[in-house]
Design a protein around this motif. Structure first.
Motif, mmCIF file in Angstrom:
data_model
loop_
_atom_site.group_PDB
_atom_site.id
_atom_site.type_symbol
_atom_site.label_atom_id
_atom_site.label_comp_id
_atom_site.label_asym_id
_atom_site.label_seq_id
_atom_site.Cartn_x
_atom_site.Cartn_y
_atom_site.Cartn_z
ATOM 1 N N MET A 188 18.753 17.988 -39.615
ATOM 2 C CA MET A 188 18.612 16.795 -38.766
ATOM 3 C C MET A 188 18.513 17.160 -37.283
ATOM 4 N N ASP A 189 18.442 18.437 -36.984
ATOM 5 C CA ASP A 189 18.354 18.893 -35.597
ATOM 6 C C ASP A 189 17.513 20.177 -35.558
ATOM 7 N N ILE A 190 16.217 19.992 -35.351
ATOM 8 C CA ILE A 190 15.301 21.135 -35.459
ATOM 9 C C ILE A 190 14.699 21.475 -34.105
ATOM 10 N N MET A 191 14.829 22.735 -33.713
ATOM 11 C CA MET A 191 14.165 23.192 -32.489
ATOM 12 C C MET A 191 13.017 24.105 -32.904
ATOM 13 N N ARG A 250 10.208 16.897 -26.019
ATOM 14 C CA ARG A 250 10.187 18.191 -25.332
ATOM 15 C C ARG A 250 11.592 18.508 -24.846
ATOM 16 N N SER A 251 11.954 19.763 -24.943
ATOM 17 C CA SER A 251 13.267 20.164 -24.441
ATOM 18 C C SER A 251 13.153 21.621 -23.975
ATOM 19 N N GLU A 276 10.270 26.125 -22.835
ATOM 20 C CA GLU A 276 9.978 24.774 -23.324
ATOM 21 C C GLU A 276 9.808 24.784 -24.840
ATOM 22 N N VAL A 277 10.438 23.849 -25.510
ATOM 23 C CA VAL A 277 10.371 23.775 -26.979
ATOM 24 C C VAL A 277 10.257 22.308 -27.405
#
Ligand SMILES: O=P(O)(O)OC[C@H]1O[C@H](O[C@H]2O[C@H](CO)[C@@H](O)[C@H](O)[C@H]2O)[C@H](O)[C@@H](O)[C@@H]1O
Length: 379
Positions: free
Chosen positions: A179-182, A198-199, A206-207
């Protein structure tokens, strides 16, 4: 894909118990030809009492000791004979080490993509979740595969925590059961989800960040704090906050108090119809009722990394837990790649292959690297 939270009572989805009659049934290990095993699932049960709704049974069967597994086969077997039982189980789930050449024959002209669970797969199961460290040898093996193949760790832990434990930057991380994919910035026009943002990662790169349960963060935090409070007087109970889900460990709780733990968690969950409970290895996991799991995360990542063409890509998923079954199922039902179950005891699974323990996982990963190095050296 429907990401809308659904309402209703939390529902348990326990795997089928081991069925002795299934042992010894030989199935082809070819991803395309193996019949689909559909484990019968329990019907949704109203949560009134932890004994009648099956929570306690599931807690007892979670990560059972070897003796108990033998009993579950319905026959009395001298402990020396457990190897015989394991070996017959391996007819159905052959070792990924002994069938390595066979896997390679399917990998020919395809890009291998690796998915790895953390606890019980990369690090051995230990009593204290804060001390579940990877060996240096395993870290080197994971680093090795990540150099050659796109590699993702998919864990029930929070993304930050599992990243900290693995300590490698050359791979991708999916926390909170996917539930938390980078994942890296690239052309995402083919991705059919709009919920990524974007993060920047820890290195300031940047990912993209995909968090389908974002709206649950404060609810999970509230439930986490409540669970810490209600279990504080139970020696050995431990609650973890994974941001999008929370876990209540009972591995170190006296078995006589397991029912109390279950009842307390159950009573808290009654007030949160948008949360549900799943069972891990001596852990109760509370998560949002959304149509998302490790299987969906695998599909999402393959798509996001531009690797969804099954004619060109061979995904390999290695995991040990019930939550990994969702990923095994996706690979099996999509007729692509290999699910590899890590288990030293016979267990019903949707995986195709098996590895006995974390040592064998490291050996398998190293074999992949050796093979790839040889292939790349050839003119
Ligand atoms: O998806 P995973 O990476 O396998 O995470 C699943 C759970 O793993 C951790 O708990 C398990 O491992 C602990 C350390 O060996 C063990 O003490 C515990 O009994 C196991 O359930 C983690 O602490 C959980 O939060 C994860 O959900």
């Amino acid at each position: 894909m429907d990401l809308k939270p659904k309402t209703g009572s939390p529902v348990l989805t326990d795997p089928a118990p081991i069925n002795k009659s299934r042992l010894g049934i030989h199935s082809s290990m070819l991803p395309c030809s193996q019949s689909i095993l559909t484990a019968p699932r329990k019907k949704p049960i109203k949560l009134d009492d932890v004994r009648s709704n099956g929570w306690l049974d599931a807690m007892h069967s979670s990560s059972p000791p070897r003796k108990k597994i033998v009993k579950d086969f319905g026959v009395e077997i001298a402990s020396d004979d457990t190897d015989v039982v394991y070996n017959s189980w391996m007819v159905k789930y052959p070792s990924a080490l002994t069938t390595f050449e066979h896997i390679l024959s399917h990998a020919k002209d395809k890009k291998i993509v690796i998915f790895l669970d953390y606890d019980g797969t990369l690090s051995p199961i230990v009593d204290d979740p804060d001390r579940a460290f990877m060996s240096a040898d395993m870290r080197a093996a994971v680093k090795g595969v990540a150099e050659y193949f796109p590699t993702t760790i998919i864990s029930g832990r929070s993304r930050d925590k599992v990243h900290e434990l693995v300590g490698l930057t050359e791979l991708y991380y999916a926390g909170s059961h996917g539930m938390d994919i980078m994942f890296p910035l690239q052309d995402t026009s083919s991705v059919h989800h709009s919920s990524y943002v974007r993060s920047t990662d820890k290195q300031g790169k940047e990912v993209n960040l995909f968090q389908p349960a974002r709206e649950f963060i404060s609810m999970i935090d509230e439930v986490f704090r409540t669970l810490v409070d209600v279990t504080k007087d139970i020696p050995g109970a431990k609650v973890e906050n994974h941001k999008f889900c929370t876990s209540v460990h009972y591995r170190n709780v006296d078995e006589k108090s397991w029912r109390t733990v279950a009842q307390l968690v159950h009573d808290v969950l009654k007030h949160y119809p948008r949360l549900r409970l799943t069972h891990g290895r001596k852990v109760l996991e509370v998560r949002p009722v959304i149509d998302w799991d490790k299987g969906k995360a695998v599909e999402f990542l393959l798509e996001s990394l531009g690797l969804s063409n099954s004619d060109e890509v061979l995904p390999i998923y290695i995991g040990d837990d019930r939550t990994d079954e969702d990923a095994f199922k996706v690979l099996r039902e999509g007729n692509r790649g290999y699910g590899i179950l890590v288990s030293s005891i016979p267990k019903e699974s949707k995986a195709f292959l098996s590895l006995r323990d974390t040592l064998e996982v490291a050996e398998f990963l190293k074999n992949l690297v050796k093979w790839k190095e040889q292939v790349d050296k050839k003119p």
